[in-house]
Design a protein around this motif. Structure first.
Motif, mmCIF file in Angstrom:
data_model
loop_
_atom_site.group_PDB
_atom_site.id
_atom_site.type_symbol
_atom_site.label_atom_id
_atom_site.label_comp_id
_atom_site.label_asym_id
_atom_site.label_seq_id
_atom_site.Cartn_x
_atom_site.Cartn_y
_atom_site.Cartn_z
ATOM 1 N N PRO A 275 0.702 -1.291 -0.081
ATOM 2 C CA PRO A 275 -0.020 -0.158 0.115
ATOM 3 C C PRO A 275 0.810 1.207 -0.095
ATOM 4 O O PRO A 275 0.414 2.217 -0.621
ATOM 5 N N HIS A 276 1.948 1.184 0.431
ATOM 6 C CA HIS A 276 2.829 2.428 0.795
ATOM 7 C C HIS A 276 4.057 2.368 -0.377
ATOM 8 O O HIS A 276 4.786 3.091 0.025
ATOM 9 N N GLY A 277 3.868 1.681 -1.173
ATOM 10 C CA GLY A 277 4.638 1.509 -2.365
ATOM 11 C C GLY A 277 6.019 0.721 -2.236
ATOM 12 O O GLY A 277 6.694 0.562 -3.181
ATOM 13 N N THR A 278 6.078 -0.105 -1.344
ATOM 14 C CA THR A 278 7.098 -0.995 -1.090
ATOM 15 C C THR A 278 7.160 -2.173 -2.075
ATOM 16 O O THR A 278 5.927 -2.952 -2.086
ATOM 17 N N PRO A 279 8.099 -2.275 -2.756
ATOM 18 C CA PRO A 279 7.993 -3.514 -3.976
ATOM 19 C C PRO A 279 8.403 -4.806 -3.310
ATOM 20 O O PRO A 279 9.526 -4.770 -2.586
ATOM 21 N N ILE A 280 7.870 -5.814 -3.432
ATOM 22 C CA ILE A 280 8.088 -7.219 -2.808
ATOM 23 C C ILE A 280 8.100 -8.290 -3.932
ATOM 24 O O ILE A 280 7.431 -7.998 -4.875
ATOM 25 N N ILE A 281 8.790 -9.331 -3.885
ATOM 26 C CA ILE A 281 8.672 -10.476 -4.564
ATOM 27 C C ILE A 281 7.903 -11.642 -3.734
ATOM 28 O O ILE A 281 8.319 -12.010 -2.735
ATOM 29 N N LEU A 282 6.573 -12.040 -4.276
ATOM 30 C CA LEU A 282 5.944 -12.882 -3.316
ATOM 31 C C LEU A 282 5.861 -14.259 -4.086
ATOM 32 O O LEU A 282 6.098 -14.186 -5.250
ATOM 33 N N SER A 283 6.414 -15.427 -3.233
ATOM 34 C CA SER A 283 6.570 -16.734 -3.718
ATOM 35 C C SER A 283 5.544 -17.682 -3.319
ATOM 36 O O SER A 283 5.489 -17.600 -1.837
ATOM 37 N N ASP A 284 5.017 -18.475 -4.036
ATOM 38 C CA ASP A 284 4.033 -19.341 -3.685
ATOM 39 C C ASP A 284 4.736 -20.869 -3.706
ATOM 40 O O ASP A 284 5.282 -21.060 -4.748
ATOM 41 N N THR A 285 4.862 -21.543 -2.628
ATOM 42 C CA THR A 285 5.449 -22.991 -2.789
ATOM 43 C C THR A 285 4.541 -24.076 -2.729
ATOM 44 O O THR A 285 3.362 -24.095 -2.394
ATOM 45 N N VAL A 286 5.087 -25.318 -2.966
ATOM 46 C CA VAL A 286 4.133 -26.489 -2.669
ATOM 47 C C VAL A 286 3.828 -26.697 -1.316
ATOM 48 O O VAL A 286 4.708 -26.388 -0.315
ATOM 49 N N GLY A 287 2.517 -27.186 -1.110
ATOM 50 C CA GLY A 287 2.120 -27.251 0.140
ATOM 51 C C GLY A 287 2.806 -28.357 0.958
ATOM 52 O O GLY A 287 3.564 -29.540 0.316
ATOM 53 N N PHE A 288 3.083 -28.294 2.293
ATOM 54 C CA PHE A 288 3.824 -29.482 3.070
ATOM 55 C C PHE A 288 2.393 -30.424 3.378
ATOM 56 O O PHE A 288 1.412 -30.297 3.474
ATOM 57 N N ILE A 289 2.947 -31.656 3.927
ATOM 58 C CA ILE A 289 2.039 -32.647 4.353
ATOM 59 C C ILE A 289 2.689 -33.415 5.529
ATOM 60 O O ILE A 289 4.016 -33.663 5.401
ATOM 61 N N SER A 290 2.117 -34.039 6.514
ATOM 62 C CA SER A 290 2.820 -34.930 7.505
ATOM 63 C C SER A 290 3.458 -36.249 6.982
ATOM 64 O O SER A 290 3.051 -36.659 5.734
ATOM 65 N N ASP A 291 4.538 -36.590 7.557
ATOM 66 C CA ASP A 291 5.241 -37.649 6.913
ATOM 67 C C ASP A 291 5.648 -37.301 5.550
ATOM 68 O O ASP A 291 5.495 -38.131 4.715
ATOM 69 N N LEU A 292 6.080 -36.012 4.996
ATOM 70 C CA LEU A 292 6.361 -35.751 3.844
ATOM 71 C C LEU A 292 7.619 -36.873 3.263
ATOM 72 O O LEU A 292 8.720 -36.797 4.054
ATOM 73 N N PRO A 293 7.567 -37.393 2.149
ATOM 74 C CA PRO A 293 8.423 -38.498 1.783
ATOM 75 C C PRO A 293 9.976 -37.798 1.677
ATOM 76 O O PRO A 293 10.142 -36.856 1.128
ATOM 77 N N THR A 294 10.910 -38.408 2.335
ATOM 78 C CA THR A 294 12.358 -37.842 2.237
ATOM 79 C C THR A 294 12.821 -37.804 0.891
ATOM 80 O O THR A 294 13.520 -36.889 0.467
ATOM 81 N N HIS A 295 12.287 -38.540 -0.018
ATOM 82 C CA HIS A 295 12.778 -38.509 -1.472
ATOM 83 C C HIS A 295 12.309 -37.224 -2.267
ATOM 84 O O HIS A 295 12.706 -36.485 -2.876
ATOM 85 N N LEU A 296 11.018 -36.781 -1.533
ATOM 86 C CA LEU A 296 10.403 -35.605 -2.137
ATOM 87 C C LEU A 296 11.253 -34.148 -1.452
ATOM 88 O O LEU A 296 11.447 -33.327 -2.200
ATOM 89 N N VAL A 297 11.367 -34.211 -0.279
ATOM 90 C CA VAL A 297 12.264 -32.953 0.040
ATOM 91 C C VAL A 297 13.622 -33.099 -0.413
ATOM 92 O O VAL A 297 14.107 -31.746 -0.708
#
Length: 463
Positions: A275-297
């Protein structure tokens, strides 16, 4: 329980009790949720017990994962396992019971919402006469279907190959040795499994090289962004917490946002002006889940580096979910694995989403519980209705550019080109047009905006 009945029916709007294999329809599946009575220990340095999810919540999540993979459920069940069997995980009686259910429901796939060893998977496939996928395998299937970019596809392929590498368990007829050499003088050669494992390792090595190229490209892009001092804000959270909906609300982007686990997979970055002019880069990432496979991490390390490099991390929680506390703990564990301390209030802010789903009593109670004094109070929002979004933007801007400051600027006639910039980057309190042609403006702006204004005026004066 009505929620369990709804979960049984909730697959693409079709009743789970429907019988008969549909021509060209979705694959029919049975979902089994084993609940081990032994409490798993936490993975942090205190080794505290992990928060326990209710069996109903685990069942709903397993159904959601199956739905995300376009499976047609004919049966779902929660099974208490007091004594896990090394051969099949489940007891022989339960295995026989599910074999009958699979047969009657014409199911082709059985989902076991628990990690299975290769031996357990092979034995269950024999006993149930159906393809068996454990939790890791199902998540990999979903990720494989959702990957859209080259990087996402490479990462999923690498995770798949690492998963398959330890599961080359075939029937004995396939394990005959290939003849080495030519004619009758060749030696016994290598087994088919050894050959398959070597082929898989070659593919893994090739994919790692390709991903390394992607990583270097991403590093170059990140280095370019750092030359232009735009802070990076990353949104993280449990899958289906509403990250893409919030991303769309803040950026106006059209990222896919559905009430579905892992609706989006590939990361998305957009530039946003606060709102006051500050520019940012916003990043949307993959969702986490319980017991996320180590292969995926491991495979998604390149993507998750956006979180590691972020100046600010928004930990988004679905506060309407009964298991929100356990979900938050899972996210915090993964962040810790990435070297991000979720308790660092200078870098991580907790945002409670979907408050529009709460009644006034529950909302007030949750907000009171959240303001416990141990860390910064959470920010309550609804990414769907827009409630609380302005407050969230203000907090992000304060953390990135400092508190708002009130000051006065007098612009000479040859400096009036700055007036438009002042209106775009500050809140104008008053404006006085002076007789000599100068303009005096009183305004509120961030500390960084004030520095930028003073720098611009100095350059013009010196010029």
């Amino acid at each position: 329980m009505e929620r369990e009945k709804d979960a049984d029916r909730r697959v693409r709007g079709k009743p789970a009790h429907q019988t008969g294999t549909e021509a060209n329809g979705p694959t029919r599946a049975v979902v089994i949720v084993p609940v081990l009575t032994r409490q798993p220990r936490g993975g942090d340095d205190t080794n505290r017990p992990r928060l326990t999810r209710s069996a109903e919540a685990r069942r709903d999540e397993a159904v959601g994962l199956a739905s995300a993979s376009d499976l047609y459920l004919v049966h779902t069940a929660v099974v208490t396992v007091n004594d896990p069997r090394p051969a099949t995980l489940l007891g022989s009686g339960k295995v026989a019971e599910f074999a009958e259910i699979v047969k009657e429901g014409h199911a082709e796939v059985v989902i076991v919402d628990h990690p299975l060893t290769p031996v357990q998977q092979r034995n269950l496939e024999k006993e149930l006469n159906a393809k068996v996928l454990d939790r890791t395998g199902l998540i990999l299937e979903i990720f494989g279907e959702r990957a859209r970019t080259k990087e996402g596809t490479l990462q999923v392929d690498l995770a798949h190959l690492n998963y398959q590498k330890g599961r080359l368990v075939r029937s004995w007829t396939h394990l005959e040795r290939q003849r080495g050499g030519a004619g009758f003088l060749g030696g016994p050669g290598e087994t088919q499994i050894e050959s398959d494992r070597r082929v898989l390792q070659d593919k893994i090595t090739k994919l790692k090289h390709e991903l390394e190229t992607v990583r270097r490209t991403r590093d170059l892009h990140r280095a370019k962004r750092k030359k232009v001092p735009f802070p990076v804000v990353a949104i993280v959270g449990y899958t289906n917490a509403g990250k893409s909906t919030l991303f769309n609300r803040l950026t106006g982007a059209g990222v896919l946002a559905e009430d579905m686990l892992f609706a989006t997979l590939d990361p998305t970055l957009r530039r946003v002006r606060l709102p006051h002019g500050t520019p940012i880069i916003l990043s949307d990432t993959v969702g986490f889940i319980s017991d996320l496979p180590t292969h995926l991490v491991a495979a998604f390390r390149a993507t998750l580096e956006e979180v590691v490099e972020a100046d600010l991390v928004i930990h988004l929680r679905d506060i309407s979910d009964p298991d929100t506390a356990a979900q938050a703990e899972d996210v915090e564990r993964i962040l810790a694995d990435l070297g991000v301390d979720a308790r660092d209030s200078k870098r991580v802010i907790e945002v409670w989403n979907k408050i529009d789903r709460l009644d006034e009593g529950n909302r007030a109670r949750l907000l009171a519980d959240g303001a416990d004094g141990k860390k910064a109070p959470p920010i309550a929002i609804s990414a769907v209705t827009g409630e609380g979004i302005d407050a969230l933007k203000a907090i992000i801007e304060t953390m990135m550019s400092g508190e708002l400051e009130t000051f006065t600027v007098t612009l000479k006639p040859d400096q009036l080109g700055v007036v438009d910039w002042l209106y775009r980057n500050g809140d104008i309190i008053s404006r006085d047009d002076n007789e000599d042609g100068s303009v005096t403006v009183a305004l509120k702006a961030t500390h960084s905006a004030r520095q930028e204004i003073e720098s611009r005026l100095r350059r013009q004066n010196n010029g």
